[in-house]
Design a protein around this motif. Sequence first.
Motif, short mmCIF file in Angstrom:
data_model
loop_
_atom_site.label_atom_id
_atom_site.label_comp_id
_atom_site.label_asym_id
_atom_site.label_seq_id
_atom_site.Cartn_x
_atom_site.Cartn_y
_atom_site.Cartn_z
N TYR A 276 1.16 -1.34 -0.37
CA TYR A 276 0.02 0.16 -0.28
C TYR A 276 0.46 0.93 0.11
O TYR A 276 0.82 2.00 -1.08
CB TYR A 276 -0.53 -0.09 1.31
CG TYR A 276 -1.88 1.22 1.28
CD1 TYR A 276 -2.72 1.50 0.37
CD2 TYR A 276 -2.95 1.44 2.38
CE1 TYR A 276 -3.63 2.07 0.29
CE2 TYR A 276 -3.63 2.61 2.39
CZ TYR A 276 -4.04 2.85 1.23
OH TYR A 276 -5.01 3.84 1.63
N LYS A 280 0.98 4.75 -2.90
CA LYS A 280 0.53 5.41 -2.22
C LYS A 280 1.97 6.62 -3.05
O LYS A 280 1.34 7.64 -3.15
CB LYS A 280 0.34 5.50 -1.26
CG LYS A 280 -1.23 4.98 -1.03
CD LYS A 280 -1.50 5.13 0.37
CE LYS A 280 -1.11 6.65 1.17
NZ LYS A 280 -1.58 6.14 2.80
N ARG A 348 -1.42 6.98 -7.94
CA ARG A 348 -1.45 7.82 -7.00
C ARG A 348 -2.70 8.68 -6.53
O ARG A 348 -3.58 8.58 -5.90
CB ARG A 348 -0.10 8.41 -6.90
CG ARG A 348 1.39 7.90 -6.66
CD ARG A 348 2.08 9.07 -6.36
NE ARG A 348 2.82 10.37 -6.64
CZ ARG A 348 3.26 9.84 -7.72
NH1 ARG A 348 4.17 9.15 -8.44
NH2 ARG A 348 3.24 11.24 -8.86
N SER A 352 -5.63 8.11 -4.26
CA SER A 352 -5.79 9.31 -3.45
C SER A 352 -7.85 9.59 -3.52
O SER A 352 -8.27 9.72 -2.87
CB SER A 352 -4.76 10.26 -3.40
OG SER A 352 -5.29 11.51 -2.58
#
Length: 357
Positions: A276, A280, A348, A352
């Motif tokens: 994760y 990210k 990303r 997000s």
Amino acid sequence: MPIKDIVSNPHSPWMDGTGPEADIVISSRVRVARNLAGLPFPHMLNQIRAEEVIRAVQAAINGREFRQKVGHMELIRMKDLTPVERQVLVEKHLISPDLLESYEHKAVAISADEVLSVMINEEDHLRLQCLLPGFQLQRAWELVSRLDDGLEATLDYAFDEKLGYLTACPTNVGTGLRASVMLHLPGLVLVDQVKSVLGTITKFGLTVRGLYGEGTEAKGNLFQVSNQITLGQTEEDIMANLVSVTRQLLAQERAAREALYRERKDQLEDRVGRAYGLLKHARMMTSEEAIRLLSDLRLGIDLGIIKNIPAPLVIELMVLTRPAFLVKVVGKELSPVERDVYRAQLIRKKLSAAQQT
């Protein structure tokens, strides 16, 4: 949805995660091979006869009876798509890689919801396909049967009373049916049981392939399990066998996941957390690294370790971050390094956005 829009949209209904057993069974697919009577198989077709097949299918799907039974399908010749658009259809599993070879006289018809497709002049004149999310083999068979009946109302299939449907490959003779499930099996991989478990299913007349079918690797812990033989078996026998074996695989994968969480919880949570974190924050990411990390993330979501990311998004990202889709999204050819940068950027951005909803 027109085909030109389909190749611009990374999402397909089979990625929804809405079907039964969707935590492990990503999708169910049923394909049937059909050929037109009186015509050579595709590898022996000249240009004129190949175009004859395309026109015959176009006339069939335009018929009122077909549209009442099946619905609207749009046909497009492969030569009318760009190389990137053709590859996108492969990445979305709407066509096979074989349809890209010598594509000048090949075509595909796709329903607006992307559930049904007909590949034209691939290995056989027609490859009819239904693709659904989760464990829905029986429903997929019902829909592809309706499509088959709709086409056969106006098309004359090559059929032998003794052998059944005649196909270019002898292993498809009979029913012409290939049913498969795409399974996410990270638990069996992590406990080092996947080879032995999947190796035994060949005894049941099944075969295991990678993410994009025959000749491809099982990346991202994704495996396709399908029937190997069609001759001498009824459609009901083929479907029942695959359903039975899939249920056994489901039980074994769930047992492996439970054992991992019970006996190696810290290592498992660390693995998921690292995946994760990289997804990210990484600024560059290869295709292979992305699919491996996304597989770990999906396992974390299914086990409740990660709670703020929807599971279907992970499968969508596995498709969206493939090379052809990246080129489609960016709108220009990319070098390998540029692809890795855009891939990481896209992941990303999607993660997000998911956290904010």
